[in-house]
Write a protein that holds these residues in place. Structure first.
Motif, PDB file in Angstrom:
ATOM      1  N   LYS A 136      23.334  12.122  70.155  1.00  0.00           N
ATOM      2  CA  LYS A 136      23.036  12.098  68.729  1.00  0.00           C
ATOM      3  C   LYS A 136      23.607  13.319  68.022  1.00  0.00           C
ATOM      4  O   LYS A 136      24.078  13.236  66.883  1.00  0.00           O
ATOM      5  CB  LYS A 136      21.526  12.039  68.511  1.00  0.00           C
ATOM      6  CG  LYS A 136      20.901  10.717  68.896  1.00  0.00           C
ATOM      7  CD  LYS A 136      21.472   9.571  68.072  1.00  0.00           C
ATOM      8  CE  LYS A 136      20.860   8.239  68.442  1.00  0.00           C
ATOM      9  NZ  LYS A 136      21.514   7.106  67.753  1.00  0.00           N
ATOM     10  N   GLN A 137      23.593  14.461  68.695  1.00  0.00           N
ATOM     11  CA  GLN A 137      24.182  15.660  68.097  1.00  0.00           C
ATOM     12  C   GLN A 137      25.688  15.486  67.942  1.00  0.00           C
ATOM     13  O   GLN A 137      26.277  15.950  66.965  1.00  0.00           O
ATOM     14  CB  GLN A 137      23.867  16.885  68.961  1.00  0.00           C
ATOM     15  CG  GLN A 137      22.423  17.344  68.819  1.00  0.00           C
ATOM     16  CD  GLN A 137      22.077  18.506  69.728  1.00  0.00           C
ATOM     17  OE1 GLN A 137      22.605  18.616  70.844  1.00  0.00           O
ATOM     18  NE2 GLN A 137      21.191  19.367  69.298  1.00  0.00           N
ATOM     19  N   GLY A 138      26.312  14.789  68.918  1.00  0.00           N
ATOM     20  CA  GLY A 138      27.733  14.491  68.788  1.00  0.00           C
ATOM     21  C   GLY A 138      27.999  13.589  67.596  1.00  0.00           C
ATOM     22  O   GLY A 138      28.962  13.794  66.844  1.00  0.00           O
ATOM     23  N   GLU A 139      27.124  12.582  67.410  1.00  0.00           N
ATOM     24  CA  GLU A 139      27.267  11.701  66.244  1.00  0.00           C
ATOM     25  C   GLU A 139      27.085  12.490  64.951  1.00  0.00           C
ATOM     26  O   GLU A 139      27.777  12.251  63.960  1.00  0.00           O
ATOM     27  CB  GLU A 139      26.234  10.577  66.317  1.00  0.00           C
ATOM     28  CG  GLU A 139      26.480   9.581  67.442  1.00  0.00           C
ATOM     29  CD  GLU A 139      25.386   8.540  67.524  1.00  0.00           C
ATOM     30  OE1 GLU A 139      24.589   8.455  66.566  1.00  0.00           O
ATOM     31  OE2 GLU A 139      25.318   7.823  68.539  1.00  0.00           O
ATOM     32  N   LEU A 140      26.134  13.428  64.974  1.00  0.00           N
ATOM     33  CA  LEU A 140      25.887  14.242  63.784  1.00  0.00           C
ATOM     34  C   LEU A 140      27.085  15.122  63.470  1.00  0.00           C
ATOM     35  O   LEU A 140      27.497  15.249  62.304  1.00  0.00           O
ATOM     36  CB  LEU A 140      24.639  15.099  63.994  1.00  0.00           C
ATOM     37  CG  LEU A 140      24.271  16.077  62.871  1.00  0.00           C
ATOM     38  CD1 LEU A 140      24.115  15.340  61.547  1.00  0.00           C
ATOM     39  CD2 LEU A 140      22.998  16.827  63.218  1.00  0.00           C
ATOM     40  N   ASP A 141      27.665  15.740  64.494  1.00  0.00           N
ATOM     41  CA  ASP A 141      28.855  16.571  64.285  1.00  0.00           C
ATOM     42  C   ASP A 141      29.993  15.755  63.679  1.00  0.00           C
ATOM     43  O   ASP A 141      30.675  16.205  62.751  1.00  0.00           O
ATOM     44  CB  ASP A 141      29.307  17.192  65.618  1.00  0.00           C
ATOM     45  CG  ASP A 141      28.325  18.242  66.124  1.00  0.00           C
ATOM     46  OD1 ASP A 141      27.504  18.703  65.324  1.00  0.00           O
ATOM     47  OD2 ASP A 141      28.385  18.576  67.315  1.00  0.00           O
ATOM     48  N   LYS A 142      30.193  14.546  64.219  1.00  0.00           N
ATOM     49  CA  LYS A 142      31.261  13.685  63.698  1.00  0.00           C
ATOM     50  C   LYS A 142      30.967  13.281  62.260  1.00  0.00           C
ATOM     51  O   LYS A 142      31.864  13.291  61.404  1.00  0.00           O
ATOM     52  CB  LYS A 142      31.406  12.442  64.563  1.00  0.00           C
ATOM     53  CG  LYS A 142      32.554  11.516  64.127  1.00  0.00           C
ATOM     54  CD  LYS A 142      32.673  10.303  65.013  1.00  0.00           C
ATOM     55  CE  LYS A 142      33.888   9.452  64.622  1.00  0.00           C
ATOM     56  NZ  LYS A 142      33.885   9.058  63.206  1.00  0.00           N
ATOM     57  N   ALA A 143      29.701  12.920  61.985  1.00  0.00           N
ATOM     58  CA  ALA A 143      29.338  12.505  60.632  1.00  0.00           C
ATOM     59  C   ALA A 143      29.552  13.642  59.643  1.00  0.00           C
ATOM     60  O   ALA A 143      30.070  13.438  58.535  1.00  0.00           O
ATOM     61  CB  ALA A 143      27.888  12.036  60.601  1.00  0.00           C
ATOM     62  N   ASN A 144      29.180  14.867  60.041  1.00  0.00           N
ATOM     63  CA  ASN A 144      29.380  16.012  59.155  1.00  0.00           C
ATOM     64  C   ASN A 144      30.866  16.294  58.951  1.00  0.00           C
ATOM     65  O   ASN A 144      31.303  16.664  57.857  1.00  0.00           O
ATOM     66  CB  ASN A 144      28.680  17.251  59.727  1.00  0.00           C
ATOM     67  CG  ASN A 144      27.182  17.234  59.485  1.00  0.00           C
ATOM     68  OD1 ASN A 144      26.711  16.659  58.510  1.00  0.00           O
ATOM     69  ND2 ASN A 144      26.427  17.851  60.371  1.00  0.00           N
ATOM     70  N   GLY A 145      31.661  16.124  60.018  1.00  0.00           N
ATOM     71  CA  GLY A 145      33.107  16.308  59.890  1.00  0.00           C
ATOM     72  C   GLY A 145      33.721  15.285  58.964  1.00  0.00           C
ATOM     73  O   GLY A 145      34.563  15.611  58.111  1.00  0.00           O
ATOM     74  N   ASP A 146      33.292  14.018  59.117  1.00  0.00           N
ATOM     75  CA  ASP A 146      33.792  12.962  58.228  1.00  0.00           C
ATOM     76  C   ASP A 146      33.394  13.228  56.787  1.00  0.00           C
ATOM     77  O   ASP A 146      34.174  12.980  55.850  1.00  0.00           O
ATOM     78  CB  ASP A 146      33.241  11.602  58.672  1.00  0.00           C
ATOM     79  CG  ASP A 146      33.837  11.137  59.990  1.00  0.00           C
ATOM     80  OD1 ASP A 146      34.878  11.692  60.399  1.00  0.00           O
ATOM     81  OD2 ASP A 146      33.264  10.220  60.613  1.00  0.00           O
TER      82      ASP A 146
END
Length: 329
Positions: A69-79
């Motif tokens: 989930k933290q990986g998804e959060l990092d990607k979402a913040n990057g996007d």
């Protein structure tokens, strides 16, 4: 990594979950009175230890889920950051075209005709007008798409943050429940007779065992080398293990990456039947898939059993009810 606001939010979620969690699992409370006899004491201890092991695997799984989930959060913040940068860039382009219009850099067809020196000049001006209009239309379209993408990325970032918060709370609860269960098991262990403790602590077969060539043999060789090491809930080696960490590190020594938890290990490789079992196969036990061992041959397996027992070899069928057997190739 989590953004600063997200970190604060996640830390807040951790604090919010700092409540006392009472385990409802069997054996959630240690018996105040010693069991009637040593046999019952040993049985009670093994039941408590098994429940603790299930909680340990659930806790580890929640930690793995949080990483995802933290990986998804990092990607979402990057996007989201990329989308906002695109939005700012396209908005700037539109603003420049709009400003040019107000300054007279663009004309309508009538003004172009009135100021033209010749027919060719008029055609040139009309062509320029078409280019500017197309540019403006394209810029507006890109700006609209960028705004929509930024809004979508913002929504996904919020969803990922909420999911991370929820998992942090679950991890906190599972850890509290695990600690309670482990303490109950240790209390029960302390009530065991010296004979029962000796029975638990017996190291089993420590003789040299030939392993087959290849990946499975290398993994088995590593697992066998840990015989005598202590079992500790959540341990990752090098001298203390839980059941799934021993399997993970054994296959890592053979150059193969497998998941951390026994439940996840139940899905790697391919399934084989009990009759097909051979050295290196992973044998996952119980309907909860909360324990795992590695086959030494078709009869024996090496595993990190439970607290009070070292890593040892046992009969495959004596460890518990088999859920699934997986072969790593």
């Amino acid at each position: 990594m989590l953004s600063h606001p997200s970190r604060r939010t996640v830390r807040g979620a951790l604090l919010a979950t700092a409540v006392v969690v009472v385990s409802s699992l069997p054996g959630g409370q240690a018996s105040a009175q010693p069991p009637a006899n040593a046999s019952d004491a040993l049985k009670k201890y093994e039941e408590l230890s098994h429940e603790a092991e299930k909680l340990n695997e659930q806790h580890l799984k929640a930690q793995e889920d949080l990483k995802a989930k933290q990986g998804e959060l990092d990607k979402a913040n990057g996007d989201l950051n990329t989308a906002k940068q695109d939005e700012d860039a396209f908005r700037g382009h539109v603003d420049l075209l709009t400003e040019a219009s107000f300054e007279g850099a663009r004309f309508n067809q009538l003004s172009a005709l009135l100021v033209s020196d010749s027919q060719q000049d008029f055609l040139n001006r009309m062509s320029a007008l078409g280019v500017l209009a197309a540019d403006n239309s394209e810029a507006m379209g890109k700006l609209s798409a960028a705004v929509n993408k930024a809004d979508e990325a913002s929504g996904k970032a919020k969803e990922a943050t909420d999911a991370a918060q929820k998992l942090l709370g679950e991890i906190d609860e599972k850890k509290k429940a695990l600690d309670t269960q482990v303490n109950d098991a240790r209390t029960q262990y302390n009530q065991l007779s010296a004979a029962d403790r000796a029975k638990l602590g017996a190291g089993g077969d420590m003789s040299k065992i030939l392993v087959p060539p290849g990946t499975a043999g290398k993994a088995l060789e590593f697992a066998l080398a840990q015989r005598g090491d202590a079992y500790v809930y959540g341990a990752n080696g090098p001298d203390q293990w839980d059941c799934s960490s021993l399997m993970q590190k054994a296959y890592a020594a053979a150059g193969v990456s497998i998941p951390r938890t026994s439940g996840a290990q139940a899905g790697v490789g391919r399934s084989v039947s009990r009759a097909e079992v051979k050295a290196g196969d992973l044998i996952i036990y119980y309907s909860s898939q909360s324990h795992v061992a590695m086959a030494v041959d078709n009869v024996r397996a090496v595993h990190a059993s439970t607290e009070g027992k070292p890593v040892l070899i046992a009969d495959i069928n004596s460890i518990g009810p088999i859920s699934v057997i997986r072969r790593i190739e």
